[in-house]
Design a protein around this motif. Structure first.
Motif, mmCIF file in Angstrom:
data_model
loop_
_atom_site.group_PDB
_atom_site.id
_atom_site.type_symbol
_atom_site.label_atom_id
_atom_site.label_comp_id
_atom_site.label_asym_id
_atom_site.label_seq_id
_atom_site.Cartn_x
_atom_site.Cartn_y
_atom_site.Cartn_z
ATOM 1 N N TYR A 98 -14.763 -10.439 3.235
ATOM 2 C CA TYR A 98 -14.219 -9.522 4.405
ATOM 3 C C TYR A 98 -14.895 -9.991 5.583
ATOM 4 O O TYR A 98 -16.043 -10.484 5.777
ATOM 5 N N PHE B 216 -0.770 -6.262 2.881
ATOM 6 C CA PHE B 216 -1.016 -7.667 2.364
ATOM 7 C C PHE B 216 -0.115 -8.743 2.505
ATOM 8 O O PHE B 216 1.112 -8.372 2.693
ATOM 9 N N PRO C 164 2.071 -11.985 1.038
ATOM 10 C CA PRO C 164 2.786 -11.997 -0.322
ATOM 11 C C PRO C 164 1.622 -12.888 -1.429
ATOM 12 O O PRO C 164 2.252 -12.902 -2.501
ATOM 13 N N PHE D 285 -0.969 -0.533 -9.072
ATOM 14 C CA PHE D 285 -2.442 -0.336 -9.192
ATOM 15 C C PHE D 285 -2.966 0.587 -8.422
ATOM 16 O O PHE D 285 -2.607 1.246 -7.522
ATOM 17 N N LEU E 141 -4.452 -13.605 -1.921
ATOM 18 C CA LEU E 141 -3.765 -12.521 -0.933
ATOM 19 C C LEU E 141 -4.527 -12.423 0.040
ATOM 20 O O LEU E 141 -5.817 -11.935 -0.080
ATOM 21 N N GLY F 65 -10.452 0.646 5.478
ATOM 22 C CA GLY F 65 -10.089 1.590 4.486
ATOM 23 C C GLY F 65 -8.858 2.114 4.477
ATOM 24 O O GLY F 65 -8.414 3.052 3.840
ATOM 25 N N PHE G 30 0.745 -1.066 -0.066
ATOM 26 C CA PHE G 30 0.051 -0.050 0.080
ATOM 27 C C PHE G 30 0.906 1.222 -0.029
ATOM 28 O O PHE G 30 1.850 1.405 0.791
ATOM 29 N N TYR H 225 -8.512 -11.462 -1.087
ATOM 30 C CA TYR H 225 -8.461 -11.230 -2.603
ATOM 31 C C TYR H 225 -8.005 -12.420 -3.444
ATOM 32 O O TYR H 225 -7.124 -12.883 -3.181
ATOM 33 N N GLY I 269 -8.032 -1.365 -10.325
ATOM 34 C CA GLY I 269 -7.743 -1.364 -11.728
ATOM 35 C C GLY I 269 -6.861 -2.237 -12.469
ATOM 36 O O GLY I 269 -6.286 -3.035 -11.527
ATOM 37 N N ARG J 299 -2.021 -11.334 -14.444
ATOM 38 C CA ARG J 299 -2.075 -10.056 -15.401
ATOM 39 C C ARG J 299 -3.272 -9.241 -15.021
ATOM 40 O O ARG J 299 -3.661 -8.445 -15.872
ATOM 41 N N LYS J 300 -3.867 -9.253 -13.895
ATOM 42 C CA LYS J 300 -5.320 -8.609 -13.405
ATOM 43 C C LYS J 300 -5.156 -8.186 -12.079
ATOM 44 O O LYS J 300 -4.076 -8.666 -11.162
ATOM 45 N N GLY J 301 -5.870 -6.998 -11.711
ATOM 46 C CA GLY J 301 -5.785 -6.648 -10.576
ATOM 47 C C GLY J 301 -6.569 -7.505 -9.664
ATOM 48 O O GLY J 301 -7.296 -8.309 -9.715
ATOM 49 N N PRO J 302 -6.167 -7.292 -8.046
ATOM 50 C CA PRO J 302 -6.961 -8.252 -7.175
ATOM 51 C C PRO J 302 -8.293 -7.855 -7.059
ATOM 52 O O PRO J 302 -8.796 -6.744 -7.304
ATOM 53 N N ASN K 54 -4.396 2.119 5.293
ATOM 54 C CA ASN K 54 -3.287 1.098 5.688
ATOM 55 C C ASN K 54 -3.366 -0.510 5.476
ATOM 56 O O ASN K 54 -2.912 -0.934 6.671
ATOM 57 N N PHE K 55 -3.765 -0.871 4.529
ATOM 58 C CA PHE K 55 -3.919 -2.266 4.393
ATOM 59 C C PHE K 55 -2.319 -2.877 4.237
ATOM 60 O O PHE K 55 -1.597 -2.470 3.583
ATOM 61 N N LEU L 196 -11.876 -8.344 -4.493
ATOM 62 C CA LEU L 196 -12.296 -8.845 -3.085
ATOM 63 C C LEU L 196 -13.203 -10.033 -3.070
ATOM 64 O O LEU L 196 -14.191 -10.044 -3.668
ATOM 65 N N GLN M 36 -6.570 -12.817 -7.258
ATOM 66 C CA GLN M 36 -5.744 -12.308 -8.111
ATOM 67 C C GLN M 36 -5.623 -13.078 -9.417
ATOM 68 O O GLN M 36 -4.584 -14.069 -9.237
#
Lengths: 118, 111
Positions: free
Chosen positions: B49, B101, B103, A90, B88, B96, A45, B36, A110, B41-44, B98-99, B46, B38
């Motif tokens: 939760y 993650f 590895p 991202f 992930l 919302g 992040f 998440y 995105g 070649r794509k974004g994560p 300071n996430f 959700l 992923q």
């Protein structure tokens, strides 16, 4: 398709250069987040903006800066680029944390910008 | 020691198997936990939760949080080849913001 757009898709540049990555959030989303994903560091992040104001800062280098404009799009500026800055960047957006229940504030990512520094 | 640890895999399972993915963490302030998915070649995106401790179920996916052990899990029942992706875990002390993650664990579900 998440509704978040990022440009460019790919960027190849040289060390010492400066680049700007652009993100347009989903319609109605006020929060924008920037992340860096590299093979050795994973997803990190960087920074969050909410309605034009910086909300939270993560592992963002001083050579990097970001801003969110009145139309809510955001730009991430990377300067004095080093080889180690090569990564996927991202952008994600969410409705926003102010006054919203956490369970509704999903982040939508995105497709990313792949930056290669040579 | 990293703040969030996750076995990177790859984890290969046959179609229909139950998959267990796990993360451990060191920061006791974390109270929002996310999983998440992923694709390459794509974004994560959700998946699940959870707030604080407990279980949450959504279709074939179940998320568990054990704050006393600082351990979270994601179970996938009746795994499908389309579940092949990197998973992930992510967590934060304040939703919302300071996430942090893990590895990621690369999962392959073999037909």
């Amino acid at each position: 398709d998440s509704g978040v757009t990022q440009t460019p898709k790919h960027l190849i540049t040289a060390t010492g250069q400066r680049v700007t990555l652009r993100c347009s959030p989903r319609s109605g989303d006020l929060s924008v987040y920037w992340y860096q994903q590299s093979l050795d560091q994973g997803l990190q992040f960087l920074i969050q903006y909410y309605n034009g104001e910086e909300r939270a800062k993560g592992n963002i280098l001083e050579r990097f800066s970001a801003q969110q404009f009145p139309d809510l799009h955001s730009e991430l500026n990377l300067s004095s680029l080093e080889l180690g800055d090569s990564a996927l960047y991202f952008c994600a957006s969410s409705v926003g944390t102010s006054g919203r229940a956490p369970s509704t504030d999903t982040q939508y990512f995105g497709p990313g910008t792949r930056l290669t520094v040579l | 020691q990293k703040e969030v640890e996750q076995d990177p895999g790859p984890l290969s399972v046959p179609e229909g198997a139950i998959v267990s993915l796990n993360c451990t963490y060191s920061n006791s302030a974390f109270q929002y936990f996310m999983w998440y998915r992923q694709y390459s070649r794509k974004g994560p995106e959700l998946l699940m939760y959870t707030y604080s401790s407990g279980n949450k179920e959504d279709g074939r996916f179940t998320a568990q949080v054990d704050k006393s052990s600082k351990y979270i899990s994601l179970f996938i029942r009746d795994s499908q080849p389309s579940d092949s992706a990197t998973y992930l875990c992510a967590m934060s002390a304040r939703y919302g913001q300071n996430f942090v993650f893990g590895p990621g664990t690369r999962l392959s579900v073999l037909p």
